[in-house]
Enzyme design. Structure first.
Site, PDB file in Angstrom:
ATOM      1  N   ASP A  52      39.885  78.699  -3.661  1.00 38.63           N
ATOM      2  CA  ASP A  52      39.573  77.855  -2.498  1.00 38.63           C
ATOM      3  C   ASP A  52      38.885  78.708  -1.438  1.00 38.63           C
ATOM      4  OD1 ASP A  52      39.625  75.795  -0.639  1.00 38.63           O
ATOM      5  OD2 ASP A  52      41.669  75.197  -1.153  1.00 38.63           O
ATOM      6  N   HIS A 146      34.484  66.832  -6.344  1.00 42.17           N
ATOM      7  CA  HIS A 146      34.743  67.176  -4.940  1.00 42.17           C
ATOM      8  C   HIS A 146      33.629  68.044  -4.353  1.00 42.17           C
ATOM      9  CE1 HIS A 146      37.065  68.028  -1.359  1.00 42.17           C
ATOM     10  NE2 HIS A 146      37.080  69.319  -1.608  1.00 42.17           N
TER      11      HIS A 146
HETATM   12  C1  HEM Z   1      44.271  69.126  -0.818  1.00 42.86           C
HETATM   13  C2  HEM Z   1      43.035  68.721  -0.629  1.00 42.86           C
HETATM   14  C3  HEM Z   1      41.846  69.560  -1.046  1.00 42.86           C
HETATM   15  C4  HEM Z   1      41.737  70.435  -2.075  1.00 42.86           C
HETATM   16  C5  HEM Z   1      42.787  70.799  -3.108  1.00 42.86           C
HETATM   17  C6  HEM Z   1      40.395  70.970  -2.026  1.00 42.86           C
HETATM   18  C7  HEM Z   1      39.895  71.897  -2.927  1.00 42.86           C
HETATM   19  C8  HEM Z   1      38.619  72.405  -2.901  1.00 42.86           C
HETATM   20  C9  HEM Z   1      38.079  73.325  -3.874  1.00 42.86           C
HETATM   21  C10 HEM Z   1      38.849  73.900  -5.054  1.00 42.86           C
HETATM   22  C11 HEM Z   1      36.807  73.591  -3.530  1.00 42.86           C
HETATM   23  C12 HEM Z   1      35.819  74.494  -4.295  1.00 42.86           C
HETATM   24  C13 HEM Z   1      35.920  75.904  -3.835  1.00 42.86           C
HETATM   25  C14 HEM Z   1      35.472  76.104  -2.425  1.00 42.86           C
HETATM   26  O1  HEM Z   1      34.275  75.981  -2.110  1.00 42.86           O
HETATM   27  O2  HEM Z   1      36.345  76.336  -1.582  1.00 42.86           O
HETATM   28  C15 HEM Z   1      36.520  72.838  -2.317  1.00 42.86           C
HETATM   29  C16 HEM Z   1      35.323  72.831  -1.656  1.00 42.86           C
HETATM   30  C17 HEM Z   1      35.090  72.150  -0.483  1.00 42.86           C
HETATM   31  N1  HEM Z   1      35.941  71.274   0.145  1.00 42.86           N
HETATM   32 FE1  HEM Z   1      37.809  70.821  -0.424  1.00 42.86          FE
HETATM   33  N2  HEM Z   1      39.730  70.426  -0.970  1.00 42.86           N
HETATM   34  C18 HEM Z   1      40.584  69.558  -0.339  1.00 42.86           C
HETATM   35  C19 HEM Z   1      40.304  68.788   0.764  1.00 42.86           C
HETATM   36  C20 HEM Z   1      39.125  68.815   1.461  1.00 42.86           C
HETATM   37  C21 HEM Z   1      38.853  68.020   2.632  1.00 42.86           C
HETATM   38  C22 HEM Z   1      39.809  67.021   3.291  1.00 42.86           C
HETATM   39  C23 HEM Z   1      37.580  68.354   3.038  1.00 42.86           C
HETATM   40  C24 HEM Z   1      36.785  67.826   4.203  1.00 42.86           C
HETATM   41  C25 HEM Z   1      36.704  66.572   4.524  1.00 42.86           C
HETATM   42  C26 HEM Z   1      37.068  69.349   2.111  1.00 42.86           C
HETATM   43  C27 HEM Z   1      35.842  69.936   2.189  1.00 42.86           C
HETATM   44  C28 HEM Z   1      35.331  70.834   1.299  1.00 42.86           C
HETATM   45  C29 HEM Z   1      34.022  71.459   1.414  1.00 42.86           C
HETATM   46  C30 HEM Z   1      33.028  71.242   2.553  1.00 42.86           C
HETATM   47  C31 HEM Z   1      33.863  72.272   0.297  1.00 42.86           C
HETATM   48  C32 HEM Z   1      32.636  73.140  -0.046  1.00 42.86           C
HETATM   49  C33 HEM Z   1      31.649  72.319  -0.840  1.00 42.86           C
HETATM   50  C34 HEM Z   1      30.447  73.157  -1.230  1.00 42.86           C
HETATM   51  O3  HEM Z   1      29.505  73.198  -0.465  1.00 42.86           O
HETATM   52  O4  HEM Z   1      30.492  73.768  -2.296  1.00 42.86           O
HETATM   53  N3  HEM Z   1      38.038  69.589   1.173  1.00 42.86           N
HETATM   54  N4  HEM Z   1      37.651  72.111  -1.971  1.00 42.86           N
END
Ligand code: HEM
Length: 238
Positions: A52, A146
């Protein structure tokens, strides 16, 4: 107030000191305890087992830092040099999630579990190729993955810095873990960063089925203080 340290004992001590000093002026409405990995690389594994933080903007560049994080010219004067933090307690349905085949878990995010690399190949920090398709036309990174739905490229450039914590508060009455993410996203304007990104995933994101958003808040966070000054003075004692 967010208190963090490498050693949890230091956190508790700092919390108690701050509360003691604030007595009579400020009280505690609620408190949540989170944790992350030991000091090391910027990315960590969350409780779903995913790396993450990979897609976070690189804020080593001061121009990017001020464009993404620091309050802009429209912000009130007391917020100069400050930022906004969106905080959400997001419970993970871990028993449901852990029962899914690896391929399904990887498709829901768009990245490999083992090393965080995008499903379009490379290593953790190789940019994801959102246009790549299999010979039959099916996108390699699913339409509801996601990382596709949250990426700045899919949201008119909306960018935030995610600095989340894990929490594990024991078991719920039904025996399932009371555990998940204390999601913290920093940005200079939630209306053009967190809000549009959250609106989309809330409807269609493949991860949404495995998490429950339990509480949410947004904080205006004043900038740092020079020696002899104090944080928030321009707001509280102008
Ligand atoms: C428990 C809930 C969530 C989990 C388990 C989760 C998990 C992840 C994972 C594994 C990634 C890919 C690795 C990384 O780039 O960090 C990611 C990317 C991302 N997440 Fe989440 N996320 C969650 C909730 C959210 C929420 C609520 C938002 C915003 C509304 C969000 C926004 C983002 C963004 C902006 C990225 C980067 C996307 C990119 O440009 O590659 N996430 N998330």
């Amino acid at each position: 107030v967010q208190i963090a340290a490498d050693d949890p004992l230091v956190v508790v001590q700092a919390l108690r000191t701050v509360r003691r000093l604030a007595r009579g002026t400020a009280g505690t409405r609620w408190l949540m305890a989170g944790f992350t990995r030991a000091p090391g690389p910027a990315t960590h594994r969350n409780l779903m087992g995913q790396l993450d933080g990979t897609g976070n903007p690189d804020l080593a560049d001061p121009a990017q830092r001020s464009r993404i994080l620091l309050s802009g010219p429209d912000a009130p004067a007391w917020l100069a040099g400050g930022s906004y933090a969106v905080v959400r307690r997001i419970r993970m349905l871990l028993e449901h999630w852990e029962g899914l085949p690896l391929e399904h878990r990887e498709q829901a995010v768009g990245r490999r579990v083992a090393d965080g690399a995008p499903l379009t190949g490379g290593t953790e920090f190789t940019p994801a190729d959102l246009d790549a398709a299999r010979p039959d036309g099916v996108p390699v990174i699913a339409a509801n993955a996601h990382v596709r739905l949250a990426a700045p490229a899919s949201n008119g450039g909306a960018t935030m810095l995610r600095r989340s914590w894990s929490y594990f508060d024991g078991l719920r009455q039904d025996g399932t873990p009371d555990a998940g993410t204390l999601f913290v996203a920093w940005q200079n304007d939630p209306r053009s960063a967190f809000v549009p990104v959250q609106r989309r995933p809330a409807r269609t994101d493949a991860l949404a089925r495995y998490v429950v958003h339990e509480s949410s808040a947004v904080f205006a966070v004043p900038g740092g203080a020079e020696p002899g000054d104090w944080v928030g003075r321009a707001l509280l004692a102008p």
